[in-house]
Write a protein that holds these residues in place. Structure first.
Motif, PDB file in Angstrom:
ATOM      1  N   VAL A 381       7.080 -59.583  49.129  1.00 37.18           N
ATOM      2  CA  VAL A 381       7.049 -60.585  48.072  1.00 37.18           C
ATOM      3  C   VAL A 381       7.922 -61.749  48.477  1.00 37.18           C
ATOM      4  O   VAL A 381       9.018 -61.565  49.004  1.00 37.18           O
ATOM      5  N   ALA A 382       7.454 -62.975  48.251  1.00 39.75           N
ATOM      6  CA  ALA A 382       8.262 -64.173  48.445  1.00 39.75           C
ATOM      7  C   ALA A 382       8.028 -65.083  47.260  1.00 39.75           C
ATOM      8  O   ALA A 382       6.884 -65.417  46.941  1.00 39.75           O
ATOM      9  N   HIS A 383       9.097 -65.448  46.576  1.00 40.71           N
ATOM     10  CA  HIS A 383       8.969 -66.349  45.442  1.00 40.71           C
ATOM     11  C   HIS A 383       9.005 -67.784  45.936  1.00 40.71           C
ATOM     12  O   HIS A 383       9.812 -68.129  46.806  1.00 40.71           O
ATOM     13  N   LEU A 384       8.119 -68.632  45.411  1.00 38.56           N
ATOM     14  CA  LEU A 384       8.083 -70.038  45.783  1.00 38.56           C
ATOM     15  C   LEU A 384       8.959 -70.823  44.819  1.00 38.56           C
ATOM     16  O   LEU A 384       8.712 -70.847  43.618  1.00 38.56           O
ATOM     17  N   HIS A 385      10.010 -71.472  45.364  1.00 32.46           N
ATOM     18  CA  HIS A 385      10.926 -72.231  44.519  1.00 32.46           C
ATOM     19  C   HIS A 385      10.219 -73.400  43.853  1.00 32.46           C
ATOM     20  O   HIS A 385       9.495 -74.154  44.498  1.00 32.46           O
ATOM     21  N   GLY A 386      10.428 -73.533  42.537  1.00 28.23           N
ATOM     22  CA  GLY A 386       9.902 -74.680  41.825  1.00 28.23           C
ATOM     23  C   GLY A 386       8.549 -74.456  41.190  1.00 28.23           C
ATOM     24  O   GLY A 386       8.046 -75.341  40.489  1.00 28.23           O
ATOM     25  N   VAL A 387       7.935 -73.301  41.417  1.00 27.46           N
ATOM     26  CA  VAL A 387       6.641 -73.007  40.801  1.00 27.46           C
ATOM     27  C   VAL A 387       6.632 -71.570  40.301  1.00 27.46           C
ATOM     28  O   VAL A 387       7.393 -70.729  40.778  1.00 27.46           O
ATOM     29  N   ASP A 388       5.769 -71.305  39.329  1.00 34.88           N
ATOM     30  CA  ASP A 388       5.593 -69.941  38.825  1.00 34.88           C
ATOM     31  C   ASP A 388       4.531 -69.240  39.668  1.00 34.88           C
ATOM     32  O   ASP A 388       3.439 -68.906  39.197  1.00 34.88           O
ATOM     33  N   ALA A 389       4.855 -69.026  40.934  1.00 36.23           N
ATOM     34  CA  ALA A 389       3.897 -68.401  41.852  1.00 36.23           C
ATOM     35  C   ALA A 389       4.651 -67.612  42.905  1.00 36.23           C
ATOM     36  O   ALA A 389       5.809 -67.915  43.220  1.00 36.23           O
ATOM     37  N   GLU A 390       3.991 -66.605  43.445  1.00 34.43           N
ATOM     38  CA  GLU A 390       4.587 -65.768  44.476  1.00 34.43           C
ATOM     39  C   GLU A 390       3.567 -65.463  45.560  1.00 34.43           C
ATOM     40  O   GLU A 390       2.353 -65.487  45.324  1.00 34.43           O
ATOM     41  N   VAL A 391       4.103 -65.204  46.745  1.00 31.24           N
ATOM     42  CA  VAL A 391       3.259 -64.815  47.873  1.00 31.24           C
ATOM     43  C   VAL A 391       3.437 -63.320  48.082  1.00 31.24           C
ATOM     44  O   VAL A 391       4.556 -62.833  48.206  1.00 31.24           O
ATOM     45  N   ILE A 392       2.310 -62.590  48.115  1.00 31.82           N
ATOM     46  CA  ILE A 392       2.378 -61.138  48.271  1.00 31.82           C
ATOM     47  C   ILE A 392       1.389 -60.697  49.345  1.00 31.82           C
ATOM     48  O   ILE A 392       0.447 -61.414  49.671  1.00 31.82           O
ATOM     49  N   GLU A 393       1.654 -59.536  49.922  1.00 23.75           N
ATOM     50  CA  GLU A 393       0.722 -58.916  50.858  1.00 23.75           C
ATOM     51  C   GLU A 393       0.116 -57.682  50.190  1.00 23.75           C
ATOM     52  O   GLU A 393       0.828 -56.845  49.644  1.00 23.75           O
ATOM     53  N   LEU A 394      -1.186 -57.590  50.224  1.00 17.92           N
ATOM     54  CA  LEU A 394      -1.895 -56.469  49.608  1.00 17.92           C
ATOM     55  C   LEU A 394      -2.866 -55.862  50.616  1.00 17.92           C
ATOM     56  O   LEU A 394      -3.401 -56.568  51.476  1.00 17.92           O
ATOM     57  N   VAL A 395      -3.107 -54.561  50.484  1.00 17.74           N
ATOM     58  CA  VAL A 395      -4.076 -53.855  51.320  1.00 17.74           C
ATOM     59  C   VAL A 395      -5.282 -53.500  50.462  1.00 17.74           C
ATOM     60  O   VAL A 395      -5.144 -52.924  49.382  1.00 17.74           O
ATOM     61  N   ALA A 396      -6.453 -53.855  50.935  1.00 17.84           N
ATOM     62  CA  ALA A 396      -7.690 -53.616  50.179  1.00 17.84           C
ATOM     63  C   ALA A 396      -8.074 -52.140  50.248  1.00 17.84           C
ATOM     64  O   ALA A 396      -8.244 -51.578  51.336  1.00 17.84           O
ATOM     65  N   ALA A 397      -8.206 -51.517  49.087  1.00 14.19           N
ATOM     66  CA  ALA A 397      -8.642 -50.122  49.033  1.00 14.19           C
ATOM     67  C   ALA A 397     -10.158 -50.052  49.213  1.00 14.19           C
ATOM     68  O   ALA A 397     -10.876 -51.034  49.032  1.00 14.19           O
ATOM     69  N   ASP A 398     -10.653 -48.863  49.592  1.00 16.16           N
ATOM     70  CA  ASP A 398     -12.100 -48.657  49.688  1.00 16.16           C
ATOM     71  C   ASP A 398     -12.757 -48.960  48.340  1.00 16.16           C
ATOM     72  O   ASP A 398     -12.273 -48.533  47.285  1.00 16.16           O
ATOM     73  N   ARG A 399     -13.832 -49.716  48.368  1.00  8.78           N
ATOM     74  CA  ARG A 399     -14.623 -50.050  47.188  1.00  8.78           C
ATOM     75  C   ARG A 399     -13.841 -50.879  46.160  1.00  8.78           C
ATOM     76  O   ARG A 399     -14.203 -50.932  44.979  1.00  8.78           O
ATOM     77  N   SER A 400     -12.768 -51.509  46.569  1.00 11.53           N
ATOM     78  CA  SER A 400     -12.041 -52.383  45.652  1.00 11.53           C
ATOM     79  C   SER A 400     -12.856 -53.646  45.394  1.00 11.53           C
ATOM     80  O   SER A 400     -13.681 -54.046  46.222  1.00 11.53           O
ATOM     81  N   PRO A 401     -12.671 -54.306  44.244  1.00 11.00           N
ATOM     82  CA  PRO A 401     -13.471 -55.493  43.906  1.00 11.00           C
ATOM     83  C   PRO A 401     -13.423 -56.589  44.966  1.00 11.00           C
ATOM     84  O   PRO A 401     -14.425 -57.274  45.185  1.00 11.00           O
ATOM     85  N   ILE A 402     -12.293 -56.732  45.654  1.00 10.92           N
ATOM     86  CA  ILE A 402     -12.151 -57.822  46.619  1.00 10.92           C
ATOM     87  C   ILE A 402     -13.038 -57.620  47.847  1.00 10.92           C
ATOM     88  O   ILE A 402     -13.342 -58.569  48.576  1.00 10.92           O
ATOM     89  N   THR A 403     -13.474 -56.369  48.100  1.00 14.70           N
ATOM     90  CA  THR A 403     -14.282 -56.088  49.295  1.00 14.70           C
ATOM     91  C   THR A 403     -15.784 -56.235  49.060  1.00 14.70           C
ATOM     92  O   THR A 403     -16.572 -56.095  50.001  1.00 14.70           O
ATOM     93  N   LYS A 404     -16.196 -56.516  47.822  1.00  8.93           N
ATOM     94  CA  LYS A 404     -17.616 -56.469  47.490  1.00  8.93           C
ATOM     95  C   LYS A 404     -18.348 -57.793  47.670  1.00  8.93           C
ATOM     96  O   LYS A 404     -19.572 -57.829  47.748  1.00  8.93           O
TER      97      LYS A 404
END
Length: 462
Positions: A381-404
């Motif tokens: 996780v890395a928080h971006l100074h000055g904005v309500d946003a963050e940078v994250i790393e995620l691993v896609a699971a089998d059949r997850s919505p992002i893989t379709k």
């Protein structure tokens, strides 16, 4: 271990800010607090269970159903209460404990009584955290901030856009077409009080603060393209010799020359004896004559860390104007300013009136706590100074919505939620995504998400 139910001890600055963030992200939050005006303020705008009671009384813990909690966070302004609360939490079987401890005599690894003695998993010292954050920002030799992402292969660079910048008044789509010599991507925009996770049709405006992701190998080319000047930091001025200012001077004095202005004469004399490679001047940090006498015109960075919001903002504004060498020399350097701001509302004000970086101690402490909570849920996780946003790393699971579907097909859904899948990591190398990218099962992705949408981002990959 997954965290669902969290008990917070104390509704002061850090506690209230943290409770709001945790509730927003879908955690079950219970708070123990005894101060009535803090309870009243929280009841009006916090969707959490609030126990009106003393954290040193076991009856309050029983009313809070402490035995059902996954995590306890003690952030009152009293070290002793926070440390004892950790012991009580351990007796109730709460598996993980976080405590705010300011005194170096207790709770730390080299203390006579260390964190293990108090059953604490993470010790939070807000002043130390913010001092280290300021020192890190100072040692960045260019831009407002550069954050390492993806094991350091990628960088997120922050830039305040002026009217002459090549990306000003252009859409994200136009920028991609015009500047395609090497890959980079605008991943977030701070505009006034708003945070934008941009799509192709969003336009970069003058005075926006933009966050750009780029491979570290192309960082210098990005800086050249955007007119960002590399500079060596040699001299720093600090206004305010309190716990934060003095600690910043300690952290930086081995590599840069420090000039420190302190308003209290006795404390200034004490600092002059204790700080190395630091010139200490007694005076008012908002007085132009004192600032000039202290060597402001030769400074690369100006830092205001007093306990007064207005003093910090005003002194930084004065310093920003006076350190702008481009007023008399187009090739001259422009000094940077960093202000410590206690009121969250002032953070937006500070950025919109021209300060480079405004930091808030309770947000910094909350970020550290959130990072601890997410261990096991997110790769980083890395928080971006000055904005309500963050940078994250995620691993896609089998059949997850992002893989379709390819990302182009998901663009509208992702943008509505404030989510940008910015890159994928393959064989240790990060590649920026485009509309044709299809995230494969078990593939690691770098995601930029509005803070409010972190749970949504995780669900896309589950």
């Amino acid at each position: 271990m997954s965290v669902r139910n969290i008990l917070i001890i104390g509704l002061g600055g850090v506690g209230l800010h943290l409770a709001r963030r945790l509730v927003q992200e879908g955690y079950g939050v219970t708070v123990i607090e005894s101060i009535q005006h803090l309870i009243s303020a929280a009841n009006d705008n916090l969707d959490a269970k609030i126990i009106d009671g003393n954290a040193m009384e076991l009856s309050s813990w029983k009313r809070a159903q402490a035995e059902s909690m996954d995590l306890m966070i003690a952030v009152t302004d009293q070290d002793s209460v926070n440390m004892i609360a950790s012991i009580i939490a351990d007796r109730f079987g709460i598996p993980r404990k976080i405590a705010r401890v300011r005194s170096p005599e207790y709770g730390y690894d080299n203390s006579l009584l260390n964190k293990n003695d108090f059953k604490i998993d993470l010790v939070i010292h807000p002043e130390e955290l913010i001092a280290r954050e300021i020192a890190r920002l100072v040692m960045r030799s260019s831009g407002n901030d550069v954050i390492d992402i993806g094991e350091g292969t990628m960088k997120v660079c922050a830039l305040r856009v002026n009217a002459a910048c090549p990306i000003a008044n252009r859409t994200i789509g136009e920028i991609r077409l015009l500047h395609n010599e090497f890959p980079f991507r605008v991943v977030a925009i701070a505009r006034g009080i708003n945070t934008i996770i941009p799509g192709d049709d969003d336009t970069i405006m003058p005075n926006d603060q933009v966050f750009i992701m780029v491979n570290g190998a192309y960082l210098s080319r990005l800086m050249q393209l955007l007119g960002m000047k590399e500079q060596t930091i040699q001299r720093v001025m600090i206004v305010g010799g309190g716990m934060v200012g003095a600690r910043v001077a300690e952290l930086l004095c081995k590599t840069v020359r420090i000039n420190l202005i302190e308003s209290d004469q006795q404390h200034a004399e004490e600092l002059a004896l204790s700080l190395k490679n630091t010139d200490v001047l007694h005076g008012d940090g908002t007085d132009v004559n004192v600032m000039v006498l202290g060597g402001l015109m030769e400074m690369d960075i100006f830092i205001a860390t007093t306990g007064n919001n207005e003093t910090n903002i005003i002194s930084c504004l004065l310093a920003k104007h006076m350190m702008n060498r481009t007023n008399v020399d187009p090739a001259g350097k422009e000094g940077k300013t960093i202000a410590l701001v206690k009121k969250e509302d002032y953070l937006v004000l500070a950025s919109t009136i021209g300060l480079d970086i405004a930091l808030n101690m309770k947000i910094s402490a909350a970020n550290e706590i959130m990072k601890f909570i997410r261990i096991g849920e997110l790769l980083s996780v890395a928080h971006l100074h000055g904005v309500d946003a963050e940078v994250i790393e995620l691993v896609a699971a089998d059949r997850s919505p992002i893989t379709k579907k390819r990302l182009g097909k998901l663009r509208s859904t992702l943008q509505d939620k404030g989510i940008l899948v910015a890159g994928i990591i393959t064989n240790g190398t990060c590649i920026l995504t485009d509309d044709d990218t299809l995230i494969e099962p078990n593939e690691r992705a770098i995601v930029v998400s509005a803070t409010r949408s972190l749970k949504d981002a995780q669900q896309l990959f589950q």
